[in-house]
Design an enzyme around this catalytic site. Structure first.
Site, PDB file in Angstrom:
ATOM      1  N   GLU A  97       0.829  -1.210   0.000  1.00  0.00           N
ATOM      2  CA  GLU A  97       0.000   0.000   0.000  1.00  0.00           C
ATOM      3  C   GLU A  97       0.860   1.255   0.000  1.00  0.00           C
ATOM      4  O   GLU A  97       2.041   1.223   0.312  1.00  0.00           O
ATOM      5  CB  GLU A  97      -0.930   0.010   1.216  1.00  0.00           C
ATOM      6  CG  GLU A  97      -0.319  -0.415   2.530  1.00  0.00           C
ATOM      7  CD  GLU A  97       0.817   0.427   3.035  1.00  0.00           C
ATOM      8  OE1 GLU A  97       0.744   1.675   2.895  1.00  0.00           O
ATOM      9  OE2 GLU A  97       1.786  -0.125   3.577  1.00  0.00           O
ATOM     10  N   GLY A 128       6.657   0.216   3.719  1.00  0.00           N
ATOM     11  CA  GLY A 128       5.398  -0.005   3.024  1.00  0.00           C
ATOM     12  C   GLY A 128       5.643  -0.297   1.558  1.00  0.00           C
ATOM     13  O   GLY A 128       6.674  -0.864   1.192  1.00  0.00           O
ATOM     14  N   GLU A 129       4.730   0.076   0.714  1.00  0.00           N
ATOM     15  CA  GLU A 129       4.737  -0.094  -0.738  1.00  0.00           C
ATOM     16  C   GLU A 129       4.983  -1.533  -1.192  1.00  0.00           C
ATOM     17  O   GLU A 129       5.358  -1.784  -2.336  1.00  0.00           O
ATOM     18  CB  GLU A 129       5.707   0.871  -1.421  1.00  0.00           C
ATOM     19  CG  GLU A 129       7.181   0.666  -1.171  1.00  0.00           C
ATOM     20  CD  GLU A 129       8.056   1.803  -1.721  1.00  0.00           C
ATOM     21  OE1 GLU A 129       9.099   1.496  -2.313  1.00  0.00           O
ATOM     22  OE2 GLU A 129       7.689   2.985  -1.539  1.00  0.00           O
ATOM     23  N   GLY A 130       4.778  -2.512  -0.294  1.00  0.00           N
ATOM     24  CA  GLY A 130       4.946  -3.911  -0.654  1.00  0.00           C
ATOM     25  C   GLY A 130       6.373  -4.403  -0.628  1.00  0.00           C
ATOM     26  O   GLY A 130       6.654  -5.544  -1.015  1.00  0.00           O
TER      27      GLY A 130
END
Length: 344
Positions: A167, A309-311
């Site tokens: 996300e 974050g960001e996977g």
């Protein structure tokens, strides 16, 4: 970069019905994978969690020889009204700017995805329209939340070997902390952390925001999906929808850090079996993540003090899954190698 289109109209009531019809594991495939592990050229259990990962993949892929040849990374991005409360070290417009970085291959997750030959797609969740300020009322209507979940479900294609979820959204660790507290109880300070790197005063503001959000949305806390609508964000709802779609298609899921895990935890709260096809990639440096992992009974694969974050952490874990498949499928058995098995 897919943008949010119009998925079929769906309600939270329909999502609840989907939760009642989740397919279970393929126990036959899992048993066959376990049997092969016992015959491989190694002492039983000597490869530790790599053995467990191979069996887990086999169980949910429905094949005794699991594979990670077509991994998919889905990053959902959303805008949060609570970002106006100065709860992040970065301004709200960074969400859109980071999406641009993803599209242009400039972010950390792009480099990590390339290393494991994973397809990366970024899904914008109406970035021009921030959710409601949760300190004043609900983030989304129940219809909006169901719509976002449906969009997340539509993002999952057939034939994928494994899906890594992530996300992006300035303010979403505040939303995640409020959602976790609403789902599992405790005090706001149990769930709040530095997020993008706020100082002690920033953590105080976040804690106050979470407390205000819980008070403003107290009537929605008894139902997990209503709690998601009230306290979450569009990208968090989309992640929950993607997890559901993967379960329906028997696709194993790797969850990223704190915010991503909280989104999936909504489903766990509704049905503790709902995340059996999921694993959590890493233990985030966000302090609330450890508490959450205990609540949803997940043991992370990695502990690298990540909080990006960001996977990114989920993609790192794909390397472990690839390795688990390589040794499971490529190693010889004792008989094939002409090596004596352990004495009986």
């Amino acid at each position: 970069m897919p943008d949010q289109t119009s998925p079929p109209a769906v309600s939270l009531a329909e999502i609840r019905e989907i939760l009642k019809r989740l397919p279970g594991p393929d126990l036959e495939a899992g048993s066959a994978a376990e049997a092969r592990q016992r015959d491989l050229l190694k002492p039983p259990g000597s490869l530790g969690r790599l053995e467990e990962l191979a069996v887990w993949l086999a169980t949910w892929q429905g094949r005794s020889s699991p594979r990670v040849e077509r991994p998919h990374v889905a990053v959902f991005a959303g805008s949060h009204g609570v970002a106006s409360r100065d709860v992040s070290a970065y301004p709200a417009e960074v969400t859109q700017q980071m999406v641009g970085a993803f599209v242009n291959g400039l972010a950390a997750v792009n480099q990590l995805a390339a290393e494991v030959d994973a397809d990366l797609r970024v899904y914008e969740m109406a970035l021009e329209l921030a959710t409601g300020d949760i300190t004043q009322g609900p983030a989304m209507t129940q219809e909006d939340a169901a719509h976002a979940m449906a969009y997340g479900m539509m993002a999952i294609e057939e034939g994928l070997d494994v899906v890594a979820l992530g996300e992006m959204g300035i303010g979403n660790t505040t939303a995640a902390a409020a959602l976790a507290c609403g789902l599992f109880g405790g005090a706001p300070e149990d769930w709040v952390g530095p997020g993008t790197g706020v100082d002690a005063e920033g953590i105080r503001r976040k804690t106050q925001a979470v407390a205000a959000a819980l008070e403003a949305n107290a009537a929605s806390l008894s139902d997990p999906l209503e709690c998601l609508a009230a306290l979450g964000g569009r990208e968090l709802a989309a992640i929950a929808g993607a997890v559901l779609a993967c379960r329906a298609a028997r696709i194993p899921v790797v969850l990223d850090g704190y915010a991503c895990s909280v989104a999936a935890a909504v489903l766990y709260k509704a049905d503790p079996r709902a995340l059996d096809h999921c694993l959590v990639a890493h233990r985030s440096a966000e302090p609330g993540h450890t508490r959450l992992l205990e609540a949803i009974r997940q043991r992370p694969l990695l502990d690298l003090d990540l909080r990006l974050g960001e996977g990114s952490g989920a993609v790192l874990a794909l390397s472990l899954l690839k390795s688990a498949c390589a040794v499971h499928n490529g190693m010889a058995t004792f008989a094939e190698a002409g090596v004596s098995d352990k004495a009986t």
